[in-house]
Motif scaffolding. Structure first.
Motif, PDB file in Angstrom:
ATOM      1  N   LEU A  65     160.513  54.201 102.856  1.00 16.58           N
ATOM      2  CA  LEU A  65     160.270  52.762 102.658  1.00 16.58           C
ATOM      3  C   LEU A  65     159.313  52.558 101.482  1.00 16.58           C
ATOM      4  N   TYR A  69     160.075  50.864  97.598  1.00 13.61           N
ATOM      5  CA  TYR A  69     159.337  49.774  96.950  1.00 13.61           C
ATOM      6  C   TYR A  69     158.708  50.229  95.621  1.00 13.61           C
ATOM      7  N   LEU A  79     166.530  55.310 101.082  1.00 14.65           N
ATOM      8  CA  LEU A  79     166.127  54.474 102.217  1.00 14.65           C
ATOM      9  C   LEU A  79     167.348  53.892 102.924  1.00 14.65           C
TER      10      LEU A  79
HETATM   11  N1  DCP Z   1     163.981  46.843 104.951  1.00 14.39           N
HETATM   12  C1  DCP Z   1     164.732  47.318 103.888  1.00 14.39           C
HETATM   13  N2  DCP Z   1     166.071  47.507 104.046  1.00 14.39           N
HETATM   14  C2  DCP Z   1     166.677  47.220 105.214  1.00 14.39           C
HETATM   15  C3  DCP Z   1     165.938  46.717 106.290  1.00 14.39           C
HETATM   16  C4  DCP Z   1     164.573  46.530 106.119  1.00 14.39           C
HETATM   17  O1  DCP Z   1     164.201  47.564 102.815  1.00 14.39           O
HETATM   18  N3  DCP Z   1     167.984  47.437 105.331  1.00 14.39           N
HETATM   19  C5  DCP Z   1     162.513  46.697 104.790  1.00 14.39           C
HETATM   20  C6  DCP Z   1     162.022  45.288 104.654  1.00 14.39           C
HETATM   21  C7  DCP Z   1     160.631  45.370 105.207  1.00 14.39           C
HETATM   22  C8  DCP Z   1     160.696  46.487 106.239  1.00 14.39           C
HETATM   23  O2  DCP Z   1     161.879  47.211 105.962  1.00 14.39           O
HETATM   24  O3  DCP Z   1     159.723  45.772 104.187  1.00 14.39           O
HETATM   25  C9  DCP Z   1     160.691  45.975 107.652  1.00 14.39           C
HETATM   26  O4  DCP Z   1     161.784  45.135 107.838  1.00 14.39           O
HETATM   27  P1  DCP Z   1     161.783  43.749 108.592  1.00 14.39           P
HETATM   28  O5  DCP Z   1     161.539  42.617 107.731  1.00 14.39           O
HETATM   29  O6  DCP Z   1     163.080  43.719 109.249  1.00 14.39           O
HETATM   30  O7  DCP Z   1     160.686  43.866 109.708  1.00 14.39           O
HETATM   31  P2  DCP Z   1     159.516  42.880 109.890  1.00 14.39           P
HETATM   32  O8  DCP Z   1     158.496  43.604 110.730  1.00 14.39           O
HETATM   33  O9  DCP Z   1     159.085  42.419 108.541  1.00 14.39           O
HETATM   34  O10 DCP Z   1     160.146  41.655 110.661  1.00 14.39           O
HETATM   35  P3  DCP Z   1     159.400  40.421 111.280  1.00 14.39           P
HETATM   36  O11 DCP Z   1     158.110  40.202 110.548  1.00 14.39           O
HETATM   37  O12 DCP Z   1     160.364  39.291 111.145  1.00 14.39           O
HETATM   38  O13 DCP Z   1     159.132  40.796 112.690  1.00 14.39           O
END
Ligand code: DCP
Length: 214
Positions: A65, A69, A79
């Motif tokens: 992850l 980024y 990823l």
């Molecule tokens: N992510 C990604 N590719 C994906 C799924 C997620 O790059 N196919 C990344 C985006 C975020 C991290 O993973 O940086 C976590 O994803 P979410 O937004 O789904 O999780 P959150 O914890 O941010 O969700 P929320 O705040 O709505 O609970």
């Protein structure tokens, strides 16, 4: 085999008295999916599967992850390949309660995140082609039942504020424009329905002011 053992999604799930419902919670980064799922995890008869984000931050000591980024062009496919595997694992795991609620899906991983990397020029075409081949094969050959999509519709600005507040180390580099692109892809998929197929009916929840059930 016992009932619970052969609870292969798409088979017993659809079988009369034993039918179980699968609800996917969808929405932008920091739209409130976890808060929503935490609420339902306190109720009975619902099993909650949160996103395997801890795995994406640590696979055998590596953090794909963070790498994505830092350098999406190099690490995006790394990823997203792992996201696709972990989401598939979630979809295919045994369902133990009458209702399963899960955070995101293999569909949004492809239709939103992979698509965004590619369209923004941050994923080479060959990487996009390989991921698409994998996704097409999986969805053509493996039954992935989803009964309802709940879309937590939030403005990208609100998500950006929440993102800054929660301060996840890897996400410090995310600009508002990134959340705007993700938002647009979600709107095209779940509201305008102009892009890719919908795996299930959609329920829209306006979450700009916070999660409505709290
Ligand atoms: N992510 C990604 N590719 C994906 C799924 C997620 O790059 N196919 C990344 C985006 C975020 C991290 O993973 O940086 C976590 O994803 P979410 O937004 O789904 O999780 P959150 O914890 O941010 O969700 P929320 O705040 O709505 O609970």
């Amino acid at each position: 085999r016992s009932r619970t053992q052969h609870r292969t999604p798409g088979k017993l799930v659809r079988n009369g008295e034993d039918k179980k419902a699968v609800v996917c919670i969808e929405g932008n980064i920091a739209s409130g999916k976890t808060t929503c799922l935490e609420y339902f995890s306190k109720t009975s008869n619902i099993e909650v599967l949160t996103e395997p984000v801890s795995k994406w931050r640590n696979v055998r000591g590596h953090n794909p992850l963070a790498l994505m980024y830092q350098d999406p062009e190099r690490w995006g496919i790394t990823l997203q390949t792992y996201v696709q595997l972990t989401m598939l694992e979630r979809h295919l795991s045994s369902i133990v309660a009458p209702v399963r609620m899960m955070e995101r899906s293999i569909f949004s991983a492809k239709y939103i995140f992979v698509e965004n990397l590619f369209r923004s020029g941050k994923m080479p075409e060959v990487d996009y082609a390989v991921l698409s081949e994998w996704f097409d094969w999986i969805t053509a050959n493996i039954s992935i039942p989803v009964d309802l999509i709940v879309y937590l519709q939030t403005s990208p600005q609100t998500c950006h504020e929440r993102l800054k507040q929660r301060c996840r180390e890897e996400e410090k580099v995310i600009p508002l424009e990134y959340l705007e692109s993700i938002h647009q892809l979600y709107e095209d998929w779940l509201i305008k329905r102009t892009s890719v197929p919908l795996p299930a009916p959609v329920l829209v929840s306006d979450c700009s002011l916070g999660f409505g059930l709290c």
